[in-house]
Structure formats: C-alpha cells, structure tokens
Motif scaffolding. Structure first.
Motif, PDB file in Angstrom:
ATOM      1  N   SER A  74       0.861  -0.988   0.419  1.00  0.00           N
ATOM      2  CA  SER A  74       0.715   0.220   0.211  1.00  0.00           C
ATOM      3  C   SER A  74       0.919   1.233   0.045  1.00  0.00           C
ATOM      4  O   SER A  74       0.731   2.379  -0.500  1.00  0.00           O
ATOM      5  CB  SER A  74      -1.048  -0.069   0.837  1.00  0.00           C
ATOM      6  OG  SER A  74      -0.144  -0.196   2.611  1.00  0.00           O
ATOM      7  N   ASN A 105      -5.446   9.316  -1.425  1.00  0.00           N
ATOM      8  CA  ASN A 105      -5.859   9.078   0.031  1.00  0.00           C
ATOM      9  C   ASN A 105      -5.771   7.766   0.284  1.00  0.00           C
ATOM     10  O   ASN A 105      -5.703   6.711   1.383  1.00  0.00           O
ATOM     11  CB  ASN A 105      -6.837   9.951   0.381  1.00  0.00           C
ATOM     12  CG  ASN A 105      -7.103  10.234   1.758  1.00  0.00           C
ATOM     13  OD1 ASN A 105      -6.188   9.940   1.749  1.00  0.00           O
ATOM     14  ND2 ASN A 105      -9.016  10.458   1.624  1.00  0.00           N
ATOM     15  N   LYS A 106      -6.343   7.133  -0.727  1.00  0.00           N
ATOM     16  CA  LYS A 106      -6.661   5.493  -0.558  1.00  0.00           C
ATOM     17  C   LYS A 106      -5.968   4.697   0.328  1.00  0.00           C
ATOM     18  O   LYS A 106      -5.393   4.045   0.612  1.00  0.00           O
ATOM     19  CB  LYS A 106      -7.342   4.681  -1.319  1.00  0.00           C
ATOM     20  CG  LYS A 106      -8.042   3.799  -1.527  1.00  0.00           C
ATOM     21  CD  LYS A 106      -9.508   3.405  -3.025  1.00  0.00           C
ATOM     22  CE  LYS A 106     -10.528   4.072  -3.048  1.00  0.00           C
ATOM     23  NZ  LYS A 106     -11.517   3.491  -3.936  1.00  0.00           N
ATOM     24  N   LYS A 157      -6.696   8.829  -5.002  1.00  0.00           N
ATOM     25  CA  LYS A 157      -5.895   6.769  -5.363  1.00  0.00           C
ATOM     26  C   LYS A 157      -4.854   7.032  -4.018  1.00  0.00           C
ATOM     27  O   LYS A 157      -4.927   6.076  -3.241  1.00  0.00           O
ATOM     28  CB  LYS A 157      -5.207   6.849  -6.045  1.00  0.00           C
ATOM     29  CG  LYS A 157      -5.898   5.921  -7.064  1.00  0.00           C
ATOM     30  CD  LYS A 157      -5.273   5.668  -9.019  1.00  0.00           C
ATOM     31  CE  LYS A 157      -5.412   4.680  -9.126  1.00  0.00           C
ATOM     32  NZ  LYS A 157      -4.777   4.596 -10.617  1.00  0.00           N
TER      33      LYS A 157
END
Length: 76
Positions: free
Chosen positions: A19, A51-52, A49
């Motif tokens: 991530s 932030n996710k 994207k």
C-alpha cells in the motif's frame, strides 16, 4: 499458535509495503499542473488514489501492531 501469529504479522507487513508503494506511485503520477492550477474545487482522481492507498497503509500498520501486541501478551 505463535506460528499463526507470525504468518499473519508477515502478511500485514507485506500489505503495508504494497500500500505504501501504491501511494507513492499515485503521488508520482500527479502532474505539476494538477497541483498548481488552483482552479479545482474538489480532489483529483490521483489525490483520491493517494488518500485511499495511504489510509490502507495506516490500517495494515494497525493490524500489524495489534498482532504484535497479542503475540507479546501470549508470550508472557
């Protein structure tokens, strides 16, 4: 029992790295124009994207910390 926790911890650590890399790649794909335009009211697709991916990293880090705490509690 300890082996199960180690496997879960390693999986969580791998997911943290995955991530993190996804977030950095999304950050690098942001263009300078997107950042400097100042005309956009809401977030761009790349910012969403980023932030996710970074929120996923925080969640996986929390999972790793909880697993580590359980391992320490079981060991003592």
């Amino acid at each position: 029992m300890n082996t199960v926790f180690v496997i879960i911890l390693l999986a969580a650590m791998v997911m943290v790295v995955v991530s993190l890399v996804r977030g950095v790649v999304a950050f690098l794909q942001s263009t300078k124009v997107d950042l400097e335009s100042g005309q956009q009211v809401d977030a761009t697709e790349m910012q969403l994207k980023q932030n996710k991916a970074m929120m996923a990293r925080v969640k996986w880090q929390a999972v790793a910390i909880v697993v580590m705490a359980i391992m320490l509690a079981v060991a003592s």
